[in-house]
Design an enzyme around this catalytic site. Structure first.
Site, PDB file in Angstrom:
ATOM      1  N   CYS A   1       0.877  -1.175   0.000  1.00  0.00           N
ATOM      2  CA  CYS A   1       0.000   0.000   0.000  1.00  0.00           C
ATOM      3  C   CYS A   1       0.909   1.217   0.000  1.00  0.00           C
ATOM      4  CB  CYS A   1      -0.926   0.010   1.215  1.00  0.00           C
ATOM      5  SG  CYS A   1      -2.011   1.465   1.253  1.00  0.00           S
TER       6      CYS A   1
ATOM      7  N   GLU B   1      -3.077   0.741  -6.828  1.00  0.00           N
ATOM      8  CA  GLU B   1      -2.058  -0.240  -7.178  1.00  0.00           C
ATOM      9  C   GLU B   1      -1.792  -0.107  -8.677  1.00  0.00           C
ATOM     10  OE1 GLU B   1      -0.275  -1.743  -5.221  1.00  0.00           O
ATOM     11  OE2 GLU B   1      -1.389  -2.188  -3.385  1.00  0.00           O
TER      12      GLU B   1
END
Length: 220
Positions: free
Chosen positions: A2, A106
């Site tokens: 993350c 992402e």
């Protein structure tokens, strides 16, 4: 992992979603659509021995005050090792926090370079990411977000994802008196992967300083 996320929900909305008794900060939460490491981010944690959980600001980068000056400053910690790693284990026992987010980014490799995707709840409710924090050498809190193997739709984009907790896990995760590793594992659960979806977004998000508008999370 993350490494970038968005937070635009207001403090009242976050408080309602948490279902915890929290004092409201005097300042309004400024919407951020491209939150990067090495910045101050909003978190929820017990900030004193006799206080309940409260909103506050943490530096996104974890380096305890006892670590050497050249020690790493990770932004993530793996769920598989956070409880046993010497660098993280003390924070896992007593200094856990929640990082609210409306979604995270992402990147998927393509022939034309990396394509960013935005991942969020299908119902657009806020996410609460499990984190740990420690006091930095300057006395301020620094944090890392826990990650786990990707599940559900998130697995189509990356092999790991932030540990988003389900509603019943929020209060025990924040409880500083809950220190036993096995007990924590029994009462803390991740959000069911069925709630997560994703879509491609503008590559403008690739640059952390490239704007902060809602356009960054619009489908590309």
């Amino acid at each position: 992992m993350c490494g970038r996320f968005a937070l635009y929900s207001s403090y009242p909305r976050l408080s309602q979603a948490l279902r915890l008794s929290l004092s409201q900060p005097d300042l309004e939460l400024v919407p951020r659509y491209n939150v990067a490491p090495g910045t101050w981010i909003t978190g929820v944690w017990h900030q004193g021995p006799d206080t309940g959980p409260a909103f506050g600001q943490l530096w996104w980068g974890y380096r305890p005050a006892w670590a050497k000056e050249g020690a790493p400053q990770p932004i993530n910690a793996k769920v598989e090792t956070v409880a046993t790693s010497r660098f993280f284990q003390a924070a896992f026992r007593r200094h856990r926090c929640l990082i609210p987010a409306d979604g995270w980014f992402e990147w998927l490799p393509t022939e034309d370079g990396k394509q960013p995707y935005y991942l969020s709840r299908r119902d657009r409710e806020p996410l609460f990411l499990a984190g740990i924090w420690a006091e930095r050498i300057d006395g301020s809190p620094g944090c890392a977000i826990l990650t786990e193997p990707a599940r559900g739709a998130a697995r189509e984009i990356h092999d790991r994802m932030p540990l988003a907790l389900n509603e019943a896990s929020l209060e025990p995760w924040l409880d500083p008196d809950l220190t036993d590793r096995e007990t924590i594992r029994q009462v803390v659960r991740h959000l069911d992967a069925v709630h997560i979806e994703h879509w491609p977004v503008s590559r403008a998000v690739n640059k952390p300083g490239e704007g902060q508008g809602a356009v960054l999370i619009n489908p590309a």
